[in-house]
Design a protein around this motif. Structure first.
Motif, PDB file in Angstrom:
ATOM      1  N   VAL A  17      -3.918  10.583  -5.962  1.00 42.19           N
ATOM      2  CA  VAL A  17      -2.876  10.021  -6.825  1.00 42.19           C
ATOM      3  C   VAL A  17      -1.621  10.862  -6.763  1.00 42.19           C
ATOM      4  N   LEU A  18      -1.771  12.173  -6.849  1.00 39.67           N
ATOM      5  CA  LEU A  18      -0.591  13.026  -6.845  1.00 39.67           C
ATOM      6  C   LEU A  18       0.141  12.947  -5.515  1.00 39.67           C
ATOM      7  N   LEU A  19      -0.607  12.900  -4.418  1.00 39.85           N
ATOM      8  CA  LEU A  19       0.036  12.801  -3.119  1.00 39.85           C
ATOM      9  C   LEU A  19       0.737  11.458  -2.946  1.00 39.85           C
ATOM     10  N   ALA A  20       0.055  10.388  -3.328  1.00 45.74           N
ATOM     11  CA  ALA A  20       0.651   9.065  -3.152  1.00 45.74           C
ATOM     12  C   ALA A  20       1.827   8.872  -4.092  1.00 45.74           C
ATOM     13  N   ALA A  21       1.696   9.331  -5.334  1.00 53.63           N
ATOM     14  CA  ALA A  21       2.770   9.141  -6.306  1.00 53.63           C
ATOM     15  C   ALA A  21       3.998   9.945  -5.946  1.00 53.63           C
ATOM     16  N   SER A  22       3.818  11.040  -5.223  1.00 57.42           N
ATOM     17  CA  SER A  22       4.971  11.880  -4.885  1.00 57.42           C
ATOM     18  C   SER A  22       5.960  11.153  -3.996  1.00 57.42           C
ATOM     19  N   TYR A 131      -0.877  -0.639  -0.788  1.00 62.38           N
ATOM     20  CA  TYR A 131      -1.760  -1.079  -1.872  1.00 62.38           C
ATOM     21  C   TYR A 131      -1.521  -0.244  -3.125  1.00 62.38           C
ATOM     22  N   PHE A 132      -1.367   1.068  -2.937  1.00 65.81           N
ATOM     23  CA  PHE A 132      -1.114   1.934  -4.084  1.00 65.81           C
ATOM     24  C   PHE A 132       0.179   1.526  -4.781  1.00 65.81           C
ATOM     25  N   ALA A 133       1.237   1.311  -3.997  1.00 64.42           N
ATOM     26  CA  ALA A 133       2.533   0.971  -4.581  1.00 64.42           C
ATOM     27  C   ALA A 133       2.478  -0.355  -5.329  1.00 64.42           C
ATOM     28  N   ASP A 134       1.736  -1.323  -4.781  1.00 65.49           N
ATOM     29  CA  ASP A 134       1.718  -2.655  -5.377  1.00 65.49           C
ATOM     30  C   ASP A 134       0.689  -2.768  -6.494  1.00 65.49           C
ATOM     31  N   ALA A 135      -0.564  -2.418  -6.210  1.00 66.53           N
ATOM     32  CA  ALA A 135      -1.653  -2.677  -7.153  1.00 66.53           C
ATOM     33  C   ALA A 135      -1.790  -1.608  -8.226  1.00 66.53           C
ATOM     34  N   ILE A 136      -1.357  -0.398  -7.936  1.00 65.24           N
ATOM     35  CA  ILE A 136      -1.552   0.692  -8.903  1.00 65.24           C
ATOM     36  C   ILE A 136      -0.231   1.098  -9.533  1.00 65.24           C
ATOM     37  N   THR A 272      -5.442   7.091 -14.357  1.00 58.94           N
ATOM     38  CA  THR A 272      -6.511   6.249 -14.891  1.00 58.94           C
ATOM     39  C   THR A 272      -6.554   4.891 -14.182  1.00 58.94           C
ATOM     40  N   THR A 273      -5.374   4.344 -13.850  1.00 58.15           N
ATOM     41  CA  THR A 273      -5.338   3.080 -13.123  1.00 58.15           C
ATOM     42  C   THR A 273      -5.931   3.253 -11.732  1.00 58.15           C
TER      43      THR A 273
END
Length: 313
Positions: A17-22, A131-136, A272-273
């Motif tokens: 999550v931290l890597l993708a959110a960055s 997928y992370f950007a769209d669904a999460i 959490t998502t």
């Protein structure tokens, strides 16, 4: 060794999550836009199409979309340079990439088994990001964050806070002498400015409001033992010296403003998502790691990450 899919997913969640959110802007701040557009802020305000061509290399186009992809990969490097230099930097990187990619293709490198494996990896990474950007991340809207804030406020339990002033001196004898002066009617703020060795003495020794757990233990115990506004403590020793403390105000704490905790709440919602989404995706999926040593190491890492997750939130 076989692993529970949910357990493995949760163990890896914090890092992923931290890597993708960055690579993403805050979900409710604005739509994700190529970082390369920042230097062009003074240009036309109309949205730039991802298909817009910014350069051609041997007849092959470099588009705004590609600048955005490069900006994701090079986010760390971009942060270290002035905004007005970023777009040119990305274009230069993409020119090099196009030229070298063509050279590699001409040399037959695109036809090797290793390249096929790399291409599959890059495809799956790109799909995971999308997928992370769209669904999460896309589901963590401003409304969702504000709802989390409303729940935080509803669950908030006020705690006692006090505002106190103090005079700090080096010895007990000095502290006792100051206490005697105060008992005789001397002005606390004046004595603080004259006698205190604390850097904040210029404002009369005022420490502002604080709650329990924010000060060193001896000081905190003496300060919270004061019951009446204006009451002055006996000298109390801490590792900084000897304190004489006066109680200025008492109140109950209130929840912080939305702006103060929005980023933290957004990060918690992302985590959490991510966990709940991946748990659903992993339902029924078997994970097998044949190497027992590697399996044990992955299991240990999973447990460490899972234990650290609540603290990170």
């Amino acid at each position: 060794m076989m692993f529970s899919p949910l357990r493995l997913a949760r163990g890896a969640s914090l890092l992923v999550v931290l890597l993708a959110a960055s690579a993403l802007t805050p979900a409710f701040a604005q739509d994700a836009a190529p970082a390369a557009e920042a230097p062009a802020a003074a240009e036309a305000a109309a949205p730039v199409s991802p298909d817009t061509v910014v350069a051609t290399v041997g007849g092959e186009a470099i588009t705004e979309a590609e600048l955005g992809f490069a900006a994701e990969d090079l986010a760390q490097e971009l942060q270290q340079m002035p905004p007005e230099q970023r777009k040119a930097f990305l274009v230069r990187v993409l020119i090099d990439m196009k030229v070298m990619a063509k050279a590699g293709a001409d040399a037959g490198m695109a036809d090797t088994p290793l390249f096929a494996l790399r291409l599959q990896y890059l495809k799956e990474r790109a799909l995971r990001r999308a997928y992370f950007a769209d669904a999460i991340a896309g589901s963590v809207t401003e409304e969702a964050v504000r709802a989390a804030y409303d729940k935080f406020v509803a669950d908030f339990v006020p705690q006692p806070e006090i505002r106190a002033s103090h005079i700090l001196v080096a010895t007990e004898e000095e502290a006792k002498a100051i206490k005697a002066q105060l008992d005789g009617g001397a002005d606390f703020a004046t004595l603080a400015k004259e006698k205190s060795i604390d850097p904040g003495a210029a404002n009369g020794g005022d420490l502002g409001f604080f709650g329990k757990g924010m000060m060193v233990a001896p000081f905190e115990a003496a300060a919270f033992a004061l019951t009446d506004v204006g009451q002055v403590s006996d000298p109390v020793q801490s590792q900084f010296g000897w304190h004489v403390i006066r109680l200025e105000e008492k109140r109950e704490s209130s929840p912080p403003a939305f702006e103060q905790v929005a980023a933290q709440l957004q990060q918690q919602l992302l985590m959490t998502t991510f966990d709940s989404t991946v748990a659903k995706l992993m339902d029924g999926v078997e994970i097998d790691i044949p190497d027992p040593a590697l399996a044990a190491a992955v299991s240990a890492q999973t447990e460490t990450d899972a234990a650290a997750e609540p603290a990170a939130q």
